[in-house]
Every structure is written in C-alpha cells, then in structure tokens.
Design an enzyme around this catalytic site. Structure first.
Site, PDB file in Angstrom:
ATOM      1  N   HIS A 168       0.874  -1.185   0.000  1.00 47.62           N
ATOM      2  CA  HIS A 168       0.000   0.000   0.000  1.00 47.62           C
ATOM      3  C   HIS A 168       0.908   1.231   0.000  1.00 47.62           C
ATOM      4  O   HIS A 168       1.959   1.226   0.661  1.00 47.62           O
ATOM      5  CB  HIS A 168      -0.847   0.071   1.284  1.00 47.62           C
ATOM      6  CG  HIS A 168      -2.107  -0.724   1.270  1.00 47.62           C
ATOM      7  ND1 HIS A 168      -2.564  -1.376   2.399  1.00 47.62           N
ATOM      8  CD2 HIS A 168      -3.034  -0.941   0.301  1.00 47.62           C
ATOM      9  CE1 HIS A 168      -3.719  -1.975   2.111  1.00 47.62           C
ATOM     10  NE2 HIS A 168      -4.023  -1.737   0.841  1.00 47.62           N
ATOM     11  N   CYS A 264      -2.140   3.212   9.118  1.00 50.48           N
ATOM     12  CA  CYS A 264      -3.200   2.301   8.641  1.00 50.48           C
ATOM     13  C   CYS A 264      -4.357   2.211   9.616  1.00 50.48           C
ATOM     14  O   CYS A 264      -5.475   1.868   9.216  1.00 50.48           O
ATOM     15  CB  CYS A 264      -2.694   0.877   8.495  1.00 50.48           C
ATOM     16  SG  CYS A 264      -1.237   0.626   7.550  1.00 50.48           S
TER      17      CYS A 264
HETATM   18  N1  ARG Z   1      -3.797  -7.014   6.811  1.00 51.11           N
HETATM   19  C1  ARG Z   1      -4.207  -5.825   6.152  1.00 51.11           C
HETATM   20  C2  ARG Z   1      -4.212  -6.026   4.652  1.00 51.11           C
HETATM   21  O1  ARG Z   1      -3.304  -6.653   4.152  1.00 51.11           O
HETATM   22  C3  ARG Z   1      -3.340  -4.676   6.554  1.00 51.11           C
HETATM   23  C4  ARG Z   1      -3.792  -3.365   5.978  1.00 51.11           C
HETATM   24  C5  ARG Z   1      -2.866  -2.230   6.274  1.00 51.11           C
HETATM   25  N2  ARG Z   1      -3.414  -1.011   5.822  1.00 51.11           N
HETATM   26  C6  ARG Z   1      -2.750  -0.040   5.192  1.00 51.11           C
HETATM   27  N3  ARG Z   1      -3.387   1.058   4.945  1.00 51.11           N
HETATM   28  N4  ARG Z   1      -1.521  -0.193   4.797  1.00 51.11           N
HETATM   29  O2  ARG Z   1      -5.087  -5.603   3.952  1.00 51.11           O
END
Ligand code: ARG
Length: 273
Positions: A168, A264
């Site tokens: 991300h 996050c």
């Molecule tokens: N386990 C989650 C996923 O893989 C973590 C999300 C983290 N969020 C972020 N905005 N980076 O979707």
C-alpha cells in the site's frame, strides 16, 4: 480558533491474523497477542485523542482487518469514495464503512464496477499542494487514477509500487504538513521515483532507509506538529526534528504482524478541498 483534526479508528476487538494477503502476515497466522494488540491500540488512541477528535466505528466479528480504517475509502471535503477491496477476505468491510460515512452525512461517490481500490491506504493527499498521490500495482488498479481525478476534481499522480512488502502507498510514503514528505525510494519503480522527486523539492523530502521502512516508519500519522509512528532510528528522528516535527514513537508490533501500523489504523476525516 483552529478546528481539531478529526479521524476515524476501529477498536481491535476482533483483530487477528487469520489469512495471508500480504507478505507480513505469512508467518503470523493465529499469532496475534490479543491483549498486547489492544494495549498498543489503546496507546495510539490516547496519543491521537490528545491531539484530535477521534471517532470510532463499531468492529465486526469475522472482519479481522477492519481496525485498518485507512482502507475504508478516500475522503475529500464532504465526499467519500468507498474502497473496493482486492481480496475477498476484506470485502465484508465495504458496506459497513459505506453506511458509517453515509450516516455522517458524506456524499458517497462509487467507483465504476470491476476496479480495485483500497482507499487512503493507496490514495494520499499532499499537504503542501492540491494533489492526490495514488499507489498501484498490488491492491489498487492504475485505472482508478484518472477516474478519481475526475470524480474529486483534483490532480492525481499514480505511483507504481514495486516491492510486495510495501503493498500500500501508505507503507512507504507519507506526505507531511507544509508539503514535506517521508518516503522509501526503493519501494517505487524508477519512473515513479522520478515523479516524486520532480514534484517535491529535495529539501522537503526525507528518504527513509531499509531498516526504518521495515519498521513501518513511513506509516506515520502527522497531526498538528507531531509525527506518530511505531519506531524511528536516531537519524530519522533527527531528520524529522530538523523539519520541525515532534517525533512520538508508540510500539505497534502486533499490527505489523498483519502488515500495518500507525497510519493504517487511522483515517483522516477532515480533508479540506
Ligand atoms: N492485513 C491488512 C491487509 O493486508 C493490513 C492493511 C494495512 N493497511 C494499510 N493502509 N496499509 O489488507
């Protein structure tokens, strides 16, 4: 008087690692220490509540990643564009977040069917210029960039993410107040890195090295003059202080098992046009 920043969080009541959709999760299935996760979240919530108005959405059983509210969608002014998760495991969050934003009076603008988009995980507003940075390559489709630009009437710069650990945009890139930027250059392909370096002057950019990036230093929340993150090296702390920020570390190791950290776990609700 200036208004307090507003953000959305979701208590980690049902947080766990029960599937693997990013490399961080692979070694941690069923490995979350529940009470430690709650304590880490509580500490982040307390730090943010002292500086911002924190709203909460009710967590739902069976949706262990819902505490990562950054992925709910993207907010600009009174518009909310809901996410379309790439992975089936998170799709159940979509209607819950959408309902919450509708109840709060946001105008919901849906993306066309068939596109993946993971909200403020991959779409970050610059804090110095009117510009939306969008990450693609893992969770969000590049085609969203033009569509978001039209829907939100803002310039969008798509950036290709090239390292699966930084899946991300908010894991490797963090716009800070007054137009400064934290970023991990190695997480981007050459063309995208060049775009970043073209738009943000060198003295406003803080390149984050591999060790800091692996400790989720780019996944920082900037609120007022503070930058809140899991951990920063001495060099990074000095760099941030040099730019005028107060650096606050708060351990979030349980959430890193799921591939997330401070940023996050939050979604900024006041994003003025
Ligand atoms: N386990 C989650 C996923 O893989 C973590 C999300 C983290 N969020 C972020 N905005 N980076 O979707």
């Amino acid at each position: 008087m200036t208004q307090r920043p507003r953000m959305l969080m979701c208590p980690p009541t049902y947080f766990e690692v029960s599937y693997v959709i990013n490399p961080w999760m692979a070694r941690h299935v069923d490995g979350v220490h529940r009470s430690r996760a709650q304590a880490q979240w509580d500490a982040l919530h307390a730090l943010l509540s002292a500086r911002a108005e924190v709203r909460l959405i009710e967590p739902a059983p069976g949706l262990p990643d819902m505490p990562f509210t950054a992925n709910a969608g993207v907010v600009l002014g009174d518009t909310f564009v809901p996410s379309r998760f790439r992975h089936a495991q998170r799709k159940g969050e979509e209607p819950l977040f959408e309902r919450w934003f509708a109840q709060q009076g946001y105008t919901i603008q849906a993306l066309p069917e068939g596109l993946d988009f993971e909200g403020a995980g991959d779409a970050l507003l610059d804090r110095g210029q009117s510009l939306l940075w969008m990450g693609y390559g893992h969770r969000s489709d590049a085609a969203c960039a033009d569509i978001l630009g039209t829907m939100l009437d803002i310039e969008v710069i798509p950036l290709r993410l090239s390292d699966a650990r930084f899946y991300h945009l908010d894991t490797c890139f963090c716009p800070l107040q007054n137009g400064a930027l934290l970023y991990h250059p190695a997480a981007f392909d050459d063309a995208s890195r060049a775009l970043i370096e073209e738009r943000v002057p060198a003295h406003r950019r803080l390149a984050v090295g591999a060790d800091d990036a692996a400790a989720f230093a780019c996944n920082a929340v900037d609120v007022n003059d503070a930058v809140i993150l899991n951990r920063a090296s001495d060099a990074l702390r000095d760099g941030l202080r040099g730019l005028g920020y107060d650096v606050i570390e708060t351990p979030l190791g349980e959430f890193m098992k799921s591939g997330g950290s401070a940023k996050c776990l939050t979604l900024r609700l006041d994003e003025p046009r």
